[in-house]
Design a protein around this motif. Structure first.
Motif, short mmCIF file in Angstrom:
data_model
loop_
_atom_site.label_atom_id
_atom_site.label_comp_id
_atom_site.label_asym_id
_atom_site.label_seq_id
_atom_site.Cartn_x
_atom_site.Cartn_y
_atom_site.Cartn_z
N VAL A 31 -16.83 7.88 -5.63
CA VAL A 31 -15.86 6.78 -5.60
C VAL A 31 -16.10 5.97 -4.33
O VAL A 31 -16.09 6.52 -3.23
N ARG A 32 -16.31 4.69 -4.50
CA ARG A 32 -16.42 3.78 -3.36
C ARG A 32 -15.16 2.94 -3.32
O ARG A 32 -15.00 2.01 -4.14
N PRO A 33 -14.24 3.26 -2.40
CA PRO A 33 -12.92 2.62 -2.43
C PRO A 33 -12.97 1.10 -2.39
O PRO A 33 -12.18 0.45 -3.10
N TRP A 34 -13.87 0.53 -1.61
CA TRP A 34 -13.89 -0.93 -1.51
C TRP A 34 -14.34 -1.56 -2.83
O TRP A 34 -13.88 -2.64 -3.19
N GLU A 35 -15.24 -0.89 -3.57
CA GLU A 35 -15.65 -1.42 -4.86
C GLU A 35 -14.50 -1.35 -5.87
O GLU A 35 -14.26 -2.30 -6.62
N ILE A 36 -13.78 -0.21 -5.87
CA ILE A 36 -12.65 -0.08 -6.78
C ILE A 36 -11.56 -1.09 -6.43
O ILE A 36 -10.96 -1.72 -7.32
N LEU A 37 -11.31 -1.26 -5.13
CA LEU A 37 -10.31 -2.25 -4.70
C LEU A 37 -10.75 -3.66 -5.12
O LEU A 37 -9.92 -4.46 -5.57
N GLY A 38 -12.04 -3.95 -4.99
CA GLY A 38 -12.54 -5.26 -5.40
C GLY A 38 -12.37 -5.49 -6.89
O GLY A 38 -12.04 -6.60 -7.32
N ILE A 39 -12.58 -4.45 -7.68
CA ILE A 39 -12.40 -4.58 -9.13
C ILE A 39 -10.93 -4.86 -9.45
O ILE A 39 -10.61 -5.71 -10.30
N ALA A 40 -10.02 -4.15 -8.77
CA ALA A 40 -8.60 -4.37 -9.01
C ALA A 40 -8.19 -5.78 -8.59
O ALA A 40 -7.44 -6.46 -9.30
N VAL A 41 -8.69 -6.22 -7.45
CA VAL A 41 -8.38 -7.59 -6.99
C VAL A 41 -8.93 -8.61 -7.98
O VAL A 41 -8.31 -9.64 -8.25
N LEU A 42 -10.10 -8.31 -8.55
CA LEU A 42 -10.68 -9.19 -9.55
C LEU A 42 -9.76 -9.34 -10.76
O LEU A 42 -9.56 -10.44 -11.29
N GLY A 43 -9.15 -8.22 -11.19
CA GLY A 43 -8.20 -8.30 -12.30
C GLY A 43 -6.98 -9.14 -11.94
O GLY A 43 -6.50 -9.93 -12.76
N LEU A 44 -6.49 -8.97 -10.71
CA LEU A 44 -5.34 -9.76 -10.27
C LEU A 44 -5.68 -11.23 -10.21
O LEU A 44 -4.92 -12.09 -10.72
N VAL A 45 -6.82 -11.57 -9.62
CA VAL A 45 -7.24 -12.97 -9.52
C VAL A 45 -7.47 -13.56 -10.90
O VAL A 45 -7.13 -14.73 -11.16
N THR A 46 -7.99 -12.76 -11.81
CA THR A 46 -8.23 -13.25 -13.17
C THR A 46 -6.93 -13.63 -13.85
O THR A 46 -6.84 -14.65 -14.55
N GLY A 47 -5.89 -12.81 -13.66
CA GLY A 47 -4.58 -13.15 -14.23
C GLY A 47 -4.05 -14.47 -13.70
O GLY A 47 -3.51 -15.29 -14.45
N VAL A 48 -4.21 -14.69 -12.40
CA VAL A 48 -3.75 -15.95 -11.80
C VAL A 48 -4.56 -17.12 -12.34
O VAL A 48 -4.01 -18.18 -12.67
N LEU A 49 -5.89 -16.95 -12.44
CA LEU A 49 -6.73 -18.03 -12.95
C LEU A 49 -6.41 -18.34 -14.40
O LEU A 49 -6.44 -19.50 -14.82
#
Length: 951
Positions: A390-408
């Protein structure tokens, strides 16, 4: 002014609205969570399945600190890189002499003081199984030692503890049919061992091998071979030493440099994980680094951007419908003094809320599914995960990507909601807005420009232009989708009620339909592009493949000259063990003079037989010899393929020699050879063989229906019997034989150029000997049948051998195509389902009116089905067309490279086909849309409770 209170209210409103509209919220969360789930699972699987350097070393060394090994260069000074893979003599040093190479290397003398070691040697062997006999590899290694943990693990039974015990990998046990406690015999020395345990190699789960204690196989085998010269000695590998250094010290770089001085190469865990600086590595100055990070980063960014676009296209309509259904609430915000920015904030907050929930749900589900399917993934990849990386920063980036996608996804609906007047929002009037006339024009221009750029990039060999042009063309299609959707409404004039309403509803609500169609198109385009390229590449590889036998056949051949008397027993062994169908076809070999298979030591000590190839058009290959390169510059790939497949060029680049024929490729046989092996169903050819006329499979060797057969009847003085019958000098004859010429496609028959009747060979003064048989198989033999056949041949005297087809093993191409089709199908079903759900929620008034005027209950259900079918089918067809652009452009790039190679060497293949994956396209274009429509109709309730009239 502090904007935080306004955003706090916006988030509160958005949260309550999401809870109130549970169905729509669940759709949005699902569409955001599914890609996040996929990316999370892919990241975890990739990071876990891709071994780290430490895991690679464990798979190679176990728990040892290092592996020491000698080279074939003798005790000369060497240099190596810290990883131990690259090594050589110092630059400028003379090559070792043969005497130096023969000198032994004292490897144990280079071990660090206070270390302990294990020796390892391997050898190929033929062993008995429950079914018969099989070939495998035996390794002498004390695998019970803790130093091997991590490399070899016991899964059942016990480790070998005595010299008459042996362990096997699980795959070997499964293929051989053996069980723990059975006896395994090594053929040759006939040494027997008890199978005590099953082991697995975490780094190679598919290995089929045996493990015994040092000194229990090789040494006894060698002693037996020394006593009995009929037994071949063991072909053992050079020994290797697994070393565990002094406690707390390990094997250092200084230890490696000292070992290099004595001709020993070392792989050290400590040094590989923490290499010394280049200044301390003598070989570093001659090694060029290679980095592919830039290409990998570009690929990851491209995939991420396409996934982001996919989610925005799918989730955007849901937010648009949500904003439309909440327009009265948004109007109240405006009537209470809220600004347009605050209205937009409410919609954007909804995107953030649902995007955050979808991201968290997707990441959690990704972890769960990866852990659940971990054993299946490990079996597929053929190696165990060292750990779930598990690479925490990659998982966090994926989660942020989902959040940003919802906003977009909520951005465009937020802008539209902010532009609406308060009066329209409060009264519920939608207003009218004409579709943009500029967007379709821009789309057509972008489509044309993208196709042109992609094709030019393919012709010029620039993959960057291919990628850029393909993306531009896809964006152009996206711009044209609203017009295409609008055109669909006109197609329903003559259709029944429900499909007509579905088409008109899709055209009227383009803001909802177009993004869903675009999402389906994007997914299908990517899948079709990869599937087309994969299918085309597979077809190219299949064309370049040269089989050793006709597919679906097996050949039994005599192992030694003069063994023809034993062939009946060998034939019976094959017929009893192999899944043969029909009768066999016996063949013989033919030669002139003394047999070169026996009398090959003296120069000109045996005869020769040659099928003389005429010269001229239709006989000489124009791609070889004078003028070949000039011709290659003028012809296309298709013309080159036609010439390469012509009989004149068939044997010029590569020819498969087997069946005891030599390069002339003449076998002695009858019509049964045509049926079982050549697969030539021609009564005229069978009649010709019966009458003594040879059948020629390669027409380039015939001229005016005849072939020239040149024979040198030279007899060796050691060939007493034949020499007495043919005294004097060698006799040279050239006979012209009338032949039956087979169609040109049979020139590619593996191993045979001409079939000669036995009476014709004897008439020409040639010698004939029974050599083997061909069999037709009704299916591929199993491991058990192959082992049984080899055992039966061994019992028959081991005087013949089996030739089986070397057809390539089934590749992953079919699996890749299936995965792509499933991916595109899931996205298609999801997009169509979302659009259907949104259209049903957005058209409640229309459905109520239909029920009020007496429409049958089934209309509601069939309408949902046709709405789903419209979105799925339109997206799939557009995606198929869009996906062909990059696939064709990339194949043009491959064609350019192939033509360049062909013009350098005219005998190189330039065949670069473009093969459509019709199974994948058919699944997407027919099955998926129909399935989507049926699911939508089946899951829609046909009953509607009439609501109170608004107002």
């Amino acid at each position: 002014m502090n904007p935080l209170p306004g955003w706090r209210a916006a988030f509160r409103i958005a949260r309550r609205d999401a809870v109130r509209a549970k169905g729509r919220s669940a759709l949005v969360v699902a569409m955001i969570a599914l890609p996040v789930l996929g990316v999370t699972a892919a990241d975890l699987t990739y990071r876990s399945a891709l071994p780290t350097k430490a895991e690679e070393l464990t798979g190679e060394l176990g728990a040892a600190d290092a592996r020491f090994s000698a080279t074939s260069m003798g005790p000369v000074k060497l240099q190596q890189m810290p990883d131990g893979v690259n090594w050589g003599t110092p630059r400028g040093a003379p090559d070792p002499t043969p005497e130096e190479q023969e000198r032994p290397v004292d490897v144990p003398a280079t071990f660090p003081e206070g270390s302990r070691h294990l020796t390892e040697r391997s050898l190929p062997a033929s062993v008995t199984t429950r079914h018969g006999i099989t070939d495998t590899q035996i390794t002498e290694l004390r695998i019970a030692d803790p130093m091997l943990r991590g490399r070899i693990e016991l899964t059942d039974g016990a480790y070998p503890r005595a010299k008459d015990e042996i362990a096997a990998t699980e795959d070997f046990i499964e293929a051989s049919g053996l069980s723990i406690g059975d006896r395994v015999t090594v053929r040759g020395p006939d040494q027997s061992y008890t199978l005590t345990g099953a082991v697995e190699l975490p780094a190679d789960l598919r290995a089929e091998s045996l493990y015994a204690l040092p000194g229990s196989v090789i040494a006894p085998w060698q002693k037996t071979a020394d006593r009995d010269k009929n037994i071949l000695p063991p072909q053992a590998s050079d020994p290797k030493w697994l070393v565990q250094g002094p406690p707390g010290a390990g094997v250092t770089w200084q230890n490696i440099l000292a070992a290099n001085e004595k001709g020993v190469v070392v792989i050290s865990r400590q040094v590989a994980l923490d290499p010394p600086p280049d200044s301390e590595v003598p070989m570093a100055a001659t090694t060029d680094p290679y980095d592919t990070d830039a290409e990998m980063t570009a690929a990851v960014l491209t995939v991420t951007a396409m996934a982001l676009l996919e989610i925005v296209l799918l989730a955007g309509p849901a937010f648009a419908v949500g904003a439309r259904r909440s327009r009265r609430q948004l109007g109240l915000v405006g009537s209470c003094g809220g600004t347009r920015g605050q209205v937009r904030a409410v919609v954007l907050a909804g995107g953030a809320v649902l995007g955050g929930v979808g991201a968290v749900a997707g990441v959690g589900a990704g972890f769960g599914l990866t852990a659940l399917f971990r054993p299946m993934i490990e079996d597929y990849t053929g190696s165990r995960f060292g750990e779930l990386t598990v690479r925490p920063w990659e998982i966090l980036g994926i989660a942020v990507l989902g959040l940003v996608t919802g906003v977009l996804a909520a951005l465009a609906p937020a802008i539209v909601a902010g532009r609406q007047s308060v009066l329209e929002s409060l009264t519920g009037r939608r207003g009218t807005r004409r579709g943009s006339r500029v967007l379709p024009v821009i789309g057509v221009i972008a489509l044309a420009a993208g196709v042109a750029v992609a094709v030019y990039g393919g012709v010029a060999g620039d993959t960057a232009l291919v990628a850029g042009g393909s993306v531009l063309a896809e964006l152009g299609v996206l711009g044209c989708i609203p017009v295409i959707v609008g055109f669909l409404g006109r197609l329903g004039r003559r259709l029944p009620l429900t499909p007509r309403i579905a088409l008109r509803d899709a055209a009227r609500n383009r803001g909802r339909t177009a993004p869903a169609v675009a999402a389906v198109m994007a997914a299908v385009a990517g899948s079709v592009a990869i599937a087309t390229y994969t299918s085309s590449n597979a077809a190219e590889q299949a064309y370049d493949y040269s089989p050793n036998l006709t597919p679906g056949t097996v050949a039994l051949m005599a192992a030694d000259i003069g063994d023809n008397a034993e062939l009946p027993r060998s034939r019976a062994a094959v017929e009893q063990s192999f899944p043969v169908s029909g009768g066999r076809a016996d063949i013989g070999r033919v030669w002139a003079g003394s047999d070169c298979s026996v009398y090959y030591e003296e120069e000109n000590g045996c005869g020769t037989l040659e099928l003389v190839k005429p010269t001229g058009k239709g006989h000489s290959c124009p791609l070889k010899g004078k003028g070949a390169k000039e011709l290659a510059l003028r012809i296309s790939a298709d013309e080159h393929k036609r010439l390469m497949n012509s009989p004149a060029c068939m044997d010029e680049n590569y020819t498969m020699v087997a069946f005891g024929t030599g390069t002339d490729k003449i076998v002695v046989g009858g019509a049964d050879v045509l049926d079982s092996y050549v697969k030539l169903e021609d009564p005229a050819a069978a009649k010709a063989l019966a009458e003594g006329t040879p059948v020629l499979l390669n027409s380039a060797y015939a001229k005016n229906g005849e072939v020239a057969l040149k024979a040198i009847h030279a007899y060796n003085d050691r060939d007493k019997k034949n020499r007495a019958l043919h005294p004097g000098k060698a006799r040279i004859t050239t006979d012209r034989l009338k032949v039956h010429v087979a169609p040109d496609r049979y020139a590619a028959t593996p191993g045979i150029r001409m079939i000669m009747p036995e009476k014709t060979a004897e008439r020409l003064g040639l010698h004939v000997e029974d050599y083997g048989s061909f069999y037709t198989l009704n299916r591929d033999p199993t491991d058990a049948e192959s082992q049984a056949a080899h055992a039966a041949l061994d019992q028959a005297g081991n005087r013949a051998y089996l030739m089986t087809s070397d057809e390539r093993l089934r590749t992953d191409d079919d699996t890749i195509l299936l995965i792509l089709a499933l991916f595109a199908g899931v996205v298609t079903l999801g997009a169509a389902a979302i659009t259907t759900g949104l259209s049903k929620a957005d058209a409640e008034a229309d459905l109520t009116t239909l029920s009020a005027v007496g429409a049958p209950p089934g209309v509601r259900r069939s309408l949902s089905g046709f709405q789903c079918l419209v979105v799925a089918l339109t997206g799939v067809l557009l995606g198929t067309a869009a996906g062909l652009v990059p696939a064709v452009a990339l194949r043009l790039t491959d064609l350019r490279a192939a033509l360049a190679d062909m013009r350098e060497d005219p005998m190189e293949s330039a065949y670069t086909p473009i093969v459509m994956p019709w199974e994948t396209i058919g699944l997407l274009a027919l099955v998926v849309p129909v399935l989507a429509g049926l699911l939508a109709a089946g899951l829609t309730s046909s009953r509607l409770t009439l609501a109170r009239r608004a107002g």
